[in-house]
Scaffold this motif. Structure first.
Motif, PDB file in Angstrom:
ATOM      1  N   THR A 113       0.827  -1.210   0.000  1.00 58.14           N
ATOM      2  CA  THR A 113       0.000   0.000   0.000  1.00 58.14           C
ATOM      3  C   THR A 113       0.861   1.259   0.000  1.00 58.14           C
ATOM      4  N   THR A 114       1.855   1.293   0.881  1.00 60.75           N
ATOM      5  CA  THR A 114       2.714   2.473   0.997  1.00 60.75           C
ATOM      6  C   THR A 114       3.582   2.637  -0.248  1.00 60.75           C
ATOM      7  N   ALA A 115       4.214   1.555  -0.689  1.00 63.97           N
ATOM      8  CA  ALA A 115       5.146   1.640  -1.821  1.00 63.97           C
ATOM      9  C   ALA A 115       4.434   2.090  -3.098  1.00 63.97           C
ATOM     10  N   VAL A 116       3.306   1.471  -3.403  1.00 62.43           N
ATOM     11  CA  VAL A 116       2.594   1.809  -4.634  1.00 62.43           C
ATOM     12  C   VAL A 116       2.029   3.228  -4.553  1.00 62.43           C
ATOM     13  N   TYR A 117       1.548   3.622  -3.378  1.00 62.93           N
ATOM     14  CA  TYR A 117       1.033   4.993  -3.202  1.00 62.93           C
ATOM     15  C   TYR A 117       2.137   6.014  -3.483  1.00 62.93           C
ATOM     16  N   LEU A 118       3.337   5.781  -2.927  1.00 67.27           N
ATOM     17  CA  LEU A 118       4.445   6.712  -3.131  1.00 67.27           C
ATOM     18  C   LEU A 118       4.848   6.796  -4.597  1.00 67.27           C
ATOM     19  N   ILE A 119       4.879   5.659  -5.257  1.00 65.89           N
ATOM     20  CA  ILE A 119       5.248   5.638  -6.680  1.00 65.89           C
ATOM     21  C   ILE A 119       4.210   6.360  -7.522  1.00 65.89           C
ATOM     22  N   LEU A 120       2.940   6.140  -7.190  1.00 66.69           N
ATOM     23  CA  LEU A 120       1.866   6.788  -7.943  1.00 66.69           C
ATOM     24  C   LEU A 120       1.859   8.300  -7.700  1.00 66.69           C
ATOM     25  N   GLN A 121       1.954   8.685  -6.443  1.00 68.64           N
ATOM     26  CA  GLN A 121       1.888  10.104  -6.092  1.00 68.64           C
ATOM     27  C   GLN A 121       3.108  10.877  -6.568  1.00 68.64           C
ATOM     28  N   SER A 122       4.252  10.216  -6.632  1.00 68.77           N
ATOM     29  CA  SER A 122       5.477  10.911  -7.032  1.00 68.77           C
ATOM     30  C   SER A 122       5.709  10.883  -8.541  1.00 68.77           C
ATOM     31  N   GLY A 123       4.826  10.197  -9.266  1.00 70.40           N
ATOM     32  CA  GLY A 123       4.988  10.137 -10.722  1.00 70.40           C
ATOM     33  C   GLY A 123       6.230   9.371 -11.143  1.00 70.40           C
ATOM     34  N   VAL A 124       6.542   8.299 -10.424  1.00 71.74           N
ATOM     35  CA  VAL A 124       7.770   7.554 -10.673  1.00 71.74           C
ATOM     36  C   VAL A 124       7.699   6.709 -11.942  1.00 71.74           C
ATOM     37  N   TYR A 125       6.547   6.098 -12.219  1.00 72.29           N
ATOM     38  CA  TYR A 125       6.474   5.137 -13.325  1.00 72.29           C
ATOM     39  C   TYR A 125       6.835   5.739 -14.680  1.00 72.29           C
ATOM     40  N   PRO A 126       6.305   6.904 -15.062  1.00 69.78           N
ATOM     41  CA  PRO A 126       6.722   7.483 -16.352  1.00 69.78           C
ATOM     42  C   PRO A 126       8.227   7.747 -16.413  1.00 69.78           C
ATOM     43  N   LEU A 127       8.831   8.110 -15.297  1.00 72.98           N
ATOM     44  CA  LEU A 127      10.269   8.350 -15.270  1.00 72.98           C
ATOM     45  C   LEU A 127      11.052   7.055 -15.440  1.00 72.98           C
ATOM     46  N   LEU A 128      10.541   5.967 -14.864  1.00 74.10           N
ATOM     47  CA  LEU A 128      11.179   4.657 -15.072  1.00 74.10           C
ATOM     48  C   LEU A 128      11.134   4.264 -16.545  1.00 74.10           C
ATOM     49  N   LEU A 129      10.013   4.525 -17.190  1.00 78.42           N
ATOM     50  CA  LEU A 129       9.903   4.223 -18.625  1.00 78.42           C
ATOM     51  C   LEU A 129      10.899   5.046 -19.428  1.00 78.42           C
ATOM     52  N   ARG A 130      11.060   6.299 -19.050  1.00 78.98           N
ATOM     53  CA  ARG A 130      12.019   7.143 -19.758  1.00 78.98           C
ATOM     54  C   ARG A 130      13.435   6.613 -19.563  1.00 78.98           C
ATOM     55  N   CYS A 131      13.771   6.167 -18.341  1.00 77.94           N
ATOM     56  CA  CYS A 131      15.080   5.570 -18.093  1.00 77.94           C
ATOM     57  C   CYS A 131      15.268   4.307 -18.929  1.00 77.94           C
ATOM     58  N   LEU A 132      14.214   3.531 -19.059  1.00 80.09           N
ATOM     59  CA  LEU A 132      14.268   2.309 -19.867  1.00 80.09           C
ATOM     60  C   LEU A 132      14.575   2.630 -21.320  1.00 80.09           C
ATOM     61  N   ILE A 133      13.934   3.652 -21.842  1.00 80.01           N
ATOM     62  CA  ILE A 133      14.028   3.951 -23.271  1.00 80.01           C
ATOM     63  C   ILE A 133      15.327   4.650 -23.644  1.00 80.01           C
ATOM     64  N   ASP A 134      15.721   5.653 -22.856  1.00 77.23           N
ATOM     65  CA  ASP A 134      16.879   6.440 -23.290  1.00 77.23           C
ATOM     66  C   ASP A 134      18.073   6.403 -22.348  1.00 77.23           C
ATOM     67  N   GLY A 135      18.017   5.576 -21.283  1.00 80.54           N
ATOM     68  CA  GLY A 135      19.184   5.430 -20.425  1.00 80.54           C
ATOM     69  C   GLY A 135      20.224   4.536 -21.077  1.00 80.54           C
ATOM     70  N   ASP A 136      21.429   4.496 -20.473  1.00 80.07           N
ATOM     71  CA  ASP A 136      22.407   3.553 -21.011  1.00 80.07           C
ATOM     72  C   ASP A 136      21.982   2.135 -20.641  1.00 80.07           C
ATOM     73  N   GLU A 137      22.786   1.160 -21.023  1.00 74.62           N
ATOM     74  CA  GLU A 137      22.386  -0.239 -20.855  1.00 74.62           C
ATOM     75  C   GLU A 137      22.118  -0.599 -19.388  1.00 74.62           C
ATOM     76  N   GLN A 138      22.973  -0.098 -18.495  1.00 77.79           N
ATOM     77  CA  GLN A 138      22.810  -0.432 -17.077  1.00 77.79           C
ATOM     78  C   GLN A 138      21.602   0.276 -16.471  1.00 77.79           C
ATOM     79  N   VAL A 139      21.357   1.512 -16.889  1.00 80.68           N
ATOM     80  CA  VAL A 139      20.179   2.234 -16.413  1.00 80.68           C
ATOM     81  C   VAL A 139      18.910   1.530 -16.887  1.00 80.68           C
ATOM     82  N   ALA A 140      18.895   1.134 -18.162  1.00 82.01           N
ATOM     83  CA  ALA A 140      17.728   0.451 -18.722  1.00 82.01           C
ATOM     84  C   ALA A 140      17.444  -0.853 -17.976  1.00 82.01           C
TER      85      ALA A 140
END
Length: 523
Positions: A113-140
């Motif tokens: 409950t706490t972890a998912v709430y923090l991720i949702l409220q902080s807008g973390v998921y779109p940033l993770l997707l951006r890291c996946l797409i344009d980060g280097d290999e280790q970041v992705a």
């Protein structure tokens, strides 16, 4: 911020290095001691503002990675979400990677409950997707791991697969707009998510994300992207639940098309054949894939043999291996033997007639799969028509060789090098369950001698294969009262039993130390 959290970079570098590279396991106490000396906010600030200080960024990355892997360190993450968010968007690849790892630690060590709430409220998921797409290999890789962790929560899945997605989070939209590398990474994420469970796979399918894989597999314009997509498909079909969903797509048809396309790159055809073999090696495949579909793909492989034997050894071996993979499953083996013409004939011809070592080795292992060496119980033997097809093919092949009989062919295999001999043990282990093959085996004393020779193999895998083969011959022989009572085979059961009782690892005879006596030299 730097003024508010003054820190001596040299001291921090030394302390972070000592903490990061201390060989003893890091504990909550050691993490707390470090953070008492250098408060976390000060460390995070230094990571962002003093990244040009030689060696500091790398040391802080390794240090904080260890800190956040402790329960104490992980417990602090919810209080520093703004720093995590800033890290996900930082220009430094090290900082972005650390932020992704921190998200994984949050998910691993905090209640759902706490972890998912923090991720949702902080807008973390779109940033993770951006890291996946344009980060280097280790970041992705770190971003993908974090998203996979998020998918492990029911409420986390609602973030990844929302009722109505935005351009920032819709994987289909993102794939359409990013580079070829970004598309491949999104496909890799889809495969990782699909493999988690049937529930997640269902969400992937319902979101029409497998169509992205279909599109790239059928992409005739970019061989490298197509090859990457095939590699991911190979990984996807390893999931036990994959057949249920793949059968609803055009992927099997696309694989057949690649295999049949003479102008396609050879490596694409090879991978397509191996994936097909992996698909059809799954017993579930025949629950979901209709007969015309799997016969079509088997026929596509069969047609390639006419062009391969003299032209492309690597592709020939892949085709053989694909048939061997298909033969792992009883229904697959039967399908191969009942196809007209039966593609197993290529396997048998290569196993016993081919002079090239690689082709022969691949074919023998494939034949071992088809005849049931990896199967057990009632699954070793096939249905009547398939069994008759196998017997006929082996006798037809042997009659066209100088060896004349199956026993002659099998003996010639056991007289080869250790790799070929090991594959030969596998073939005999499966074949000897058939009465006709048992008679061939026990009628040839040289075969029995090799199979029961506990000193014949020097490597562990060869010892085990020989011992398993010996057990299979013994089991079939002692199951036949007629053969057991035949005076011509008296003593065979005892010989086999003694070889089995010795175990697979007796090894070479021990050389006894010999005393050396010499006469005294006099001058």
């Amino acid at each position: 911020m730097e003024e508010a959290y003054p820190v001596d970079a040299a001291q921090l570098l030394q302390a972070a290095t000592d903490f990061a590279y201390d060989p003893s396991p890091q504990s909550d106490a050691s993490a707390q001691e470090f953070l008492n000396r250098f408060p976390l906010l000060a460390v995070l600030n230094a990571l962002q503002t003093k990244s040009d200080y030689p060696g500091l960024e790398d040391a802080l990355f390794d240090c904080l990675d260890k800190v956040f892997r402790t329960k104490y360190g992980a417990s602090l993450i919810p209080h520093f979400m703004p720093s995590v968010v800033a890290g996900l968007g930082a220009p430094s690849q090290n900082v972005r990677r650390l932020a992704c790892i921190t998200v994984s630690s949050l998910l691993d060590n905090t209640d759902e409950t706490t972890a998912v709430y923090l991720i949702l409220q902080s807008g973390v998921y779109p940033l993770l997707l951006r890291c996946l797409i344009d980060g280097d290999e280790q970041v992705a890789a770190a971003a993908m791991a974090a998203i996979k962790n998020l998918a492990g929560f029911t409420t986390g899945l609602d973030i990844i697969f929302p009722a109505s997605s935005t351009e920032q989070t819709d994987l289909g939209d993102l794939a359409a707009k990013c580079s070829s590398l970004g598309r491949v990474r999104i496909l890799a994420l889809i495969v990782k998510l699909f493999s988690i469970s049937t529930t997640v796979a269902s969400k992937v399918y319902n979101a029409n994300l497998l169509s992205l894989l279909e599109k790239e597999v059928g992409n005739a314009n970019d061989t490298l992207v197509t090859l990457s997509a095939l590699e991911l498909l190979y990984e996807l079909v390893e999931a036990q639940h994959s057949m249920e969903f793949l059968s609803r797509t055009t992927l099997l048809y696309l694989l057949s098309s690649i295999i049949s396309n003479a102008s396609a790159d050879s490596i694409l055809r090879s991978r397509a054949m191996l994936i097909t073999g992996r698909v059809l090696s799954n017993d579930n495949a025949f629950l979901f894939i209709d007969e015309p579909s799997y016969r079509n793909v088997i026929s596509a492989i069969d047609r390639r043999f006419a062009f391969l034997e003299s032209q492309n050894a690597d592709e020939f071996e892949c085709a053989i291996e694909a048939l061997g993979q298909t033969g792992l499953c009883k229904k697959g083996a039967a399908a191969l033997l009942l196809s007209s013409p039966a593609p197993v004939r290529h396997v048998i011809d290569a196993a016993f007639d081919c002079q090239q070592h690689g082709k022969r080795l691949a074919a023998l292992h494939a034949l071992g799969n088809i005849v049931g060496e990896t199967r057990s119980g009632n699954d070793v033997l096939l249905d009547g028509d398939a069994e008759e097809s196998l017997r006929r093919l082996i006798y037809d092949t042997s009659s066209k060789t100088p060896k004349l009989t199956p026993s002659g062919l099998l003996l010639s295999v056991l007289q080869q090098d250790s790799e070929i001999r090991l594959a030969g043990y596998r073939v005999i282990t499966g074949l000897v369950a058939r009465p006709w093959c048992l008679i061939e085996i026990i009628s040839r004393q040289e075969i029995v001698d090799i199979v029961t020779d506990k000193y014949n193999e020097t490597e562990k895998i060869g010892m085990e294969a020989r011992h398993k083969c010996c057990e299979a011959v013994y089991k079939s022989f002692t199951s036949s009262s007629k053969l057991m009572s035949d005076p011509a085979h008296s003593g065979l059961a005892t010989k086999l039993e003694e070889a089995i009782r010795s175990g697979p690892y007796l090894g070479r005879k021990h050389a006894e130390a010999q005393p050396v006596v010499t006469t005294e030299q006099r001058f």
